[in-house]
Design a protein around this motif. Sequence first.
Motif, PDB file in Angstrom:
ATOM      1  N   LEU A  49      11.847   6.896 -13.393  1.00  0.00           N
ATOM      2  CA  LEU A  49      11.413   5.588 -13.887  1.00  0.00           C
ATOM      3  C   LEU A  49      12.172   4.442 -13.243  1.00  0.00           C
ATOM      4  N   GLY A  50      13.403   4.711 -12.852  1.00  0.00           N
ATOM      5  CA  GLY A  50      14.214   3.647 -12.268  1.00  0.00           C
ATOM      6  C   GLY A  50      13.591   3.059 -11.025  1.00  0.00           C
ATOM      7  N   MET A  51      12.852   3.859 -10.283  1.00  0.00           N
ATOM      8  CA  MET A  51      12.198   3.362  -9.074  1.00  0.00           C
ATOM      9  C   MET A  51      11.042   2.434  -9.430  1.00  0.00           C
ATOM     10  N   PHE A  52      10.457   2.601 -10.597  1.00  0.00           N
ATOM     11  CA  PHE A  52       9.234   1.883 -10.927  1.00  0.00           C
ATOM     12  C   PHE A  52       9.446   0.743 -11.911  1.00  0.00           C
ATOM     13  N   ARG A  53      10.412   0.896 -12.825  1.00  0.00           N
ATOM     14  CA  ARG A  53      10.666  -0.161 -13.803  1.00  0.00           C
ATOM     15  C   ARG A  53      11.972   0.150 -14.523  1.00  0.00           C
ATOM     16  N   ALA A  54      12.435  -0.836 -15.218  1.00  0.00           N
ATOM     17  CA  ALA A  54      13.676  -0.657 -15.978  1.00  0.00           C
ATOM     18  C   ALA A  54      13.458   0.389 -17.065  1.00  0.00           C
ATOM     19  N   PHE A  55      14.461   1.217 -17.280  1.00  0.00           N
ATOM     20  CA  PHE A  55      14.384   2.267 -18.281  1.00  0.00           C
ATOM     21  C   PHE A  55      15.517   2.056 -19.271  1.00  0.00           C
ATOM     22  N   SER A  56      15.180   1.930 -20.517  1.00  0.00           N
ATOM     23  CA  SER A  56      16.173   1.717 -21.561  1.00  0.00           C
ATOM     24  C   SER A  56      16.581   3.076 -22.135  1.00  0.00           C
ATOM     25  N   TYR A  57      17.857   3.400 -22.010  1.00  0.00           N
ATOM     26  CA  TYR A  57      18.334   4.669 -22.572  1.00  0.00           C
ATOM     27  C   TYR A  57      18.215   4.672 -24.089  1.00  0.00           C
ATOM     28  N   GLY A  58      18.234   3.484 -24.690  1.00  0.00           N
ATOM     29  CA  GLY A  58      18.086   3.391 -26.136  1.00  0.00           C
ATOM     30  C   GLY A  58      16.726   3.848 -26.620  1.00  0.00           C
ATOM     31  N   SER A  59      15.741   3.919 -25.724  1.00  0.00           N
ATOM     32  CA  SER A  59      14.404   4.363 -26.116  1.00  0.00           C
ATOM     33  C   SER A  59      14.223   5.872 -25.954  1.00  0.00           C
ATOM     34  N   LEU A  60      15.123   6.520 -25.210  1.00  0.00           N
ATOM     35  CA  LEU A  60      14.964   7.956 -24.966  1.00  0.00           C
ATOM     36  C   LEU A  60      15.111   8.774 -26.246  1.00  0.00           C
ATOM     37  N   TYR A  61      16.176   8.563 -26.991  1.00  0.00           N
ATOM     38  CA  TYR A  61      16.433   9.431 -28.145  1.00  0.00           C
ATOM     39  C   TYR A  61      15.420   9.220 -29.277  1.00  0.00           C
ATOM     40  N   PRO A  62      14.954   7.986 -29.538  1.00  0.00           N
ATOM     41  CA  PRO A  62      13.843   7.860 -30.493  1.00  0.00           C
ATOM     42  C   PRO A  62      12.576   8.576 -29.997  1.00  0.00           C
ATOM     43  N   CYS A  63      12.330   8.547 -28.691  1.00  0.00           N
ATOM     44  CA  CYS A  63      11.183   9.253 -28.132  1.00  0.00           C
ATOM     45  C   CYS A  63      11.346  10.757 -28.340  1.00  0.00           C
ATOM     46  N   LEU A  64      12.537  11.280 -28.042  1.00  0.00           N
ATOM     47  CA  LEU A  64      12.785  12.715 -28.240  1.00  0.00           C
ATOM     48  C   LEU A  64      12.605  13.096 -29.706  1.00  0.00           C
ATOM     49  N   LYS A  65      13.112  12.254 -30.607  1.00  0.00           N
ATOM     50  CA  LYS A  65      12.978  12.528 -32.044  1.00  0.00           C
ATOM     51  C   LYS A  65      11.511  12.585 -32.436  1.00  0.00           C
ATOM     52  N   SER A  66      10.724  11.643 -31.954  1.00  0.00           N
ATOM     53  CA  SER A  66       9.296  11.619 -32.255  1.00  0.00           C
ATOM     54  C   SER A  66       8.579  12.852 -31.686  1.00  0.00           C
ATOM     55  N   LEU A  67       8.920  13.224 -30.459  1.00  0.00           N
ATOM     56  CA  LEU A  67       8.310  14.411 -29.847  1.00  0.00           C
ATOM     57  C   LEU A  67       8.680  15.672 -30.621  1.00  0.00           C
ATOM     58  N   LEU A  68       9.922  15.746 -31.121  1.00  0.00           N
ATOM     59  CA  LEU A  68      10.349  16.875 -31.955  1.00  0.00           C
ATOM     60  C   LEU A  68       9.553  16.910 -33.259  1.00  0.00           C
ATOM     61  N   GLU A  69       9.428  15.739 -33.907  1.00  0.00           N
ATOM     62  CA  GLU A  69       8.712  15.660 -35.182  1.00  0.00           C
ATOM     63  C   GLU A  69       7.242  16.067 -35.031  1.00  0.00           C
ATOM     64  N   HIS A  70       6.658  15.763 -33.882  1.00  0.00           N
ATOM     65  CA  HIS A  70       5.252  16.114 -33.642  1.00  0.00           C
ATOM     66  C   HIS A  70       5.090  17.522 -33.074  1.00  0.00           C
ATOM     67  N   GLY A  71       6.196  18.246 -32.898  1.00  0.00           N
ATOM     68  CA  GLY A  71       6.130  19.623 -32.414  1.00  0.00           C
ATOM     69  C   GLY A  71       5.787  19.753 -30.941  1.00  0.00           C
ATOM     70  N   LEU A  72       5.997  18.670 -30.177  1.00  0.00           N
ATOM     71  CA  LEU A  72       5.669  18.711 -28.749  1.00  0.00           C
ATOM     72  C   LEU A  72       6.816  19.249 -27.905  1.00  0.00           C
ATOM     73  N   ILE A  73       8.016  19.146 -28.435  1.00  0.00           N
ATOM     74  CA  ILE A  73       9.189  19.737 -27.796  1.00  0.00           C
ATOM     75  C   ILE A  73       9.995  20.455 -28.867  1.00  0.00           C
ATOM     76  N   ALA A  74      10.878  21.325 -28.417  1.00  0.00           N
ATOM     77  CA  ALA A  74      11.758  22.055 -29.332  1.00  0.00           C
ATOM     78  C   ALA A  74      13.182  21.962 -28.807  1.00  0.00           C
ATOM     79  N   GLU A  75      14.123  22.166 -29.718  1.00  0.00           N
ATOM     80  CA  GLU A  75      15.538  22.167 -29.347  1.00  0.00           C
ATOM     81  C   GLU A  75      16.029  23.607 -29.263  1.00  0.00           C
ATOM     82  N   GLU A  76      16.863  23.845 -28.268  1.00  0.00           N
ATOM     83  CA  GLU A  76      17.574  25.122 -28.178  1.00  0.00           C
ATOM     84  C   GLU A  76      19.050  24.798 -28.248  1.00  0.00           C
ATOM     85  N   HIS A  77      19.775  25.581 -29.011  1.00  0.00           N
ATOM     86  CA  HIS A  77      21.216  25.399 -29.111  1.00  0.00           C
ATOM     87  C   HIS A  77      21.893  26.559 -28.398  1.00  0.00           C
ATOM     88  N   PRO A  78      22.377  26.321 -27.170  1.00  0.00           N
ATOM     89  CA  PRO A  78      23.000  27.405 -26.412  1.00  0.00           C
ATOM     90  C   PRO A  78      24.229  27.949 -27.143  1.00  0.00           C
TER      91      PRO A  78
END
Length: 191
Positions: A35-64
């Motif tokens: 994204l950095g090549m195309f537009r500014a990327f806010s790291y503050g938006s990543l973790y809310p996005c991950l949380k939303s994707l987790l809540e919707h079952g689109l991604i899962a967490e693995e704890h090594p």
Amino acid sequence: MAGGQGRVLELAVLGSLHETPLHGYELRKRLNALLGMFRAFSYGSLYPCLKSLLEHGLIAEEHPTEAVGGRSKIVYKLTADGKERLQDLLTQAGPSAWEDESFGVHFAFFRHTEAEVRLRILEGRRSRLEERLDSVRTALARTRERLDSYTLELQRHGLEGVEREVRWLNELIATERRASQEPERDTSSDE
């Protein structure tokens, strides 16, 4: 799930996790490169996005089981629903796919996108840029005598950049069209 910029980040995250499971830091690095090549990327938006994707079952967490530096890192991976959502996002070829803020992300995942969709996105992007060129040229013709030489140079520089991208898109479109015709030629020669 998300609108506009959120959808671009969602596509970037799902597309990156489609390649390989990643922990948060690796994902941030990959998204910054993408994204950095195309537009500014806010790291503050990543973790809310991950949380939303987790809540919707689109991604899962693995704890090594192995901890790095005394602390285990959560690894994110794509679920089956996440793969379906990614395919859905990759088939969207409307105006949002060829806008400045999302075209680069769609382009980055073209290898996972059907040829017909790729062609529609490329043609839409070219059309959008040609419209932009026309309006900038018209505005420049009306205001040229009122602009100082530096502003004129900046306008010229911007026009050249858009013209260069249009030429690049023309080459990509021609390549896509040739590639879509190759299998037809191969099958007809076998008969």
